[in-house]
Write a protein that holds these residues in place. Sequence first.
Motif, PDB file in Angstrom:
ATOM      1  N   ALA A 218     -13.877  35.393  57.047  1.00 34.68           N
ATOM      2  CA  ALA A 218     -14.606  35.427  57.323  1.00 34.68           C
ATOM      3  C   ALA A 218     -14.353  34.008  58.547  1.00 34.68           C
ATOM      4  CB  ALA A 218     -15.859  35.899  56.466  1.00 34.68           C
ATOM      5  N   HIS A 222     -15.848  34.530  62.532  1.00 29.01           N
ATOM      6  CA  HIS A 222     -16.810  33.855  63.067  1.00 29.01           C
ATOM      7  C   HIS A 222     -16.912  32.605  63.789  1.00 29.01           C
ATOM      8  CE1 HIS A 222     -19.238  37.375  61.440  1.00 29.01           C
ATOM      9  NE2 HIS A 222     -18.535  37.323  60.779  1.00 29.01           N
ATOM     10  N   ALA A 605     -21.371  35.632  58.840  1.00 25.52           N
ATOM     11  CA  ALA A 605     -19.797  35.652  58.378  1.00 25.52           C
ATOM     12  C   ALA A 605     -20.179  35.079  55.940  1.00 25.52           C
ATOM     13  CB  ALA A 605     -19.347  33.877  57.799  1.00 25.52           C
TER      14      ALA A 605
END
Length: 746
Positions: A218, A222, A605
């Motif tokens: 994540a 992101h 995220a």
Amino acid sequence: MKTLPTKDEILAWIEDNPTKTNKRDIARAFGIKGAARIDLKRILKELTAEGHLEKRRKTYREDGALPPVSVCRVLAPDADGDLFVEPVEAGETPPRVLFMAKSSDPALAEGDRVLCRLTKVSGEDYDYEARLIRRIGTGPTKILGIFRKGAEGGRVTPIDKGSDKEWRVPPGAVSGALDGELVEAEQTGPRARMGLPQARIVARLGNPSDARAVSLIAIHQHGIPDDFPEDVVAEAEAAQPVELGAREDLRELPLITIDPSDARDHDDACFAHADDDPANPGGHVIWVAIADVAHYVRPGSALDREARKRGNSTYFPDRVVPMLPDALSGDLCSLHEGVERACIAVRMVVDAQGRKLSHRFTRGLMKSPAALNYEEVQAGQDGAPNDKVAPFMEGVIAPLYAAYHALADARARREPLNLDLPERRIAMDEVGRIVSIAFRERLDAHKLIEEFMVLANVCAAEELKARKVELLYRVHEEPGPEKLEALREIAQASGFVLAKGQVLQTSHLNRLLKQAEGSEHQELMNISALRAMTQAYYAPENFGHFGLALQNYAHFTSPIRRYADLIVHRGLITAHGWGDDGLQEDDLKAVGEQVSMTERRSMLAERDTTDRYLAAYLSDRVGTEVEGRVSGIARFGLFVKLDESGADGLVPIGTLGREYFAYDRDAQTLTGEKSGVVIGIGDRVLARLAEATPETGGLVLELLELDGKPLPQTGGPARKMGARGRKLGKSRSKSAKLKKKLKRKR
């Protein structure tokens, strides 16, 4: 015939003449003509095979050297502010290329692609200097996925749920990645019309099955900065504790911290006592003290630039990506038990009904006598204090609850939006494996801290507004007419009423939620009301906070983890003349847009990470039956929120029995063409877990029962695609019209 040059002579000439590297140029330079060109070709092939040269179409150049004109990717500025670029086709160990900007050049951002003229240099800590010819465009597409090694390079399979196209990685762009490794890659060259698009690997992230890789995915996906530059860390580590000086001495106030048991920082403390003013019978004095982050993070400093870039801390089940280095967030700016800490505090006076009568801000020095958690504080209030809580029950905790009950009365009169949406808690062991997934219990201790923080935030907004000092408001606008009408339709379909023709207030929505309370539609109404809400954001203009039913609201209570709160602290410093570390001339509109963006980025995220952890947790239960409620409807299927874990799974529309299901976007339903079965948000379902993919966080379900009844099996073979069903339906319609036409003619 001129004697053929040696290999060393050819290499030396190519290095001196980087713009003349095809075979004809080399032959002309050494006077080679006729049949001797065949021998030159042989020598060049040998040099290529030996690794001294590489052939690029019809040109040769020194292996590892760069062409004089190259496409480059702009890198982030280094600690000194110098801008470097990286040639797109520089191989696995690219040279350092310093970008030499001219005043007429456009501003470049990390990831931009530029066409540059390169000049080799010596005696520097970089290899080339680059001058801009033109900017080609913004940064290339980034891909996060699993690398699969092949005979020639390999392929990257993206981990995004919605992406099924693989990317081809040529042999020179593998960067040493191993088969099955998690990698970050970027697009090279234009998208191909035919075949797979091409990419090169830019980062190797390790084993994707490692439990701690989930949040790392994540972070990279992101674009969340997770490493602090050296100058930022050095600035934080050089900070020193604050002395009293001109600050108000609050060290004798028993300002305790109450946080989750696994809290990583303590940025707020509180204390309350009965008001001894005869003019305020039954009233309360409430103190809220917040870490004085502004003292350490000065405007324009390296710490400030990095904090603004991050915007906020991002929290995952196994780690936190902080806005500030640990020397501050975990130490000097954390209100630890028994140590002196700088703070900005507000003293608030409320009456017996919880109405605020006055407030006063101060910059002080405090010393918290205790760091407690929600569960032990609540247990103490319920009559079972532990040894740590017991000494504070009478003088601290009981007065806190008394003040909270007064504020709860004021809240009930104000009627902020009262959504009932339980929060998940993922518990993990030391190596990152999931131990359990449960819903957090909402205690009065949680609500107590929330009410105190809300009141302190209101005071900060009112203070700066009254003193005409700029600030970032926390803005939450009311729902738009389209979303409101959709909510009204869902309510009516469920047998409830949301009246029209009046200015919407949170009390209207609360009455709707109250109607659904205890019914089978309770979760549906809460989910639908949440989806009708607009997203909150930060702005210097005040449009109020609809959800909290407050006209003036700002974030003041968490400057360790939110840059917007730091702006409010600086505004208070300026408003009261507390020092030179207050609010500087700044474009607060741009700051508000930046921190609103980073907040949304962190939310996505965190949500993606939770989805992946849930998929990993459920992966060994594939094939089992699970219960839940329909939480979303789409043209391609329906989403089900599972009761036990709160995970969301997809039921593809092609698996819904043996008939075509029509999608109604306004009513948020799927309706069976033959059976008439209607599937809507909130329906109870029994499903089988068909797939659980930890890499993407995707869950695929097979619907078994709807509201306790099996789906009807009507029609012929199951239709795999809704679009195909629509085509067949149109075909039947045309056939029927044709039959009618023929019948009339006869």
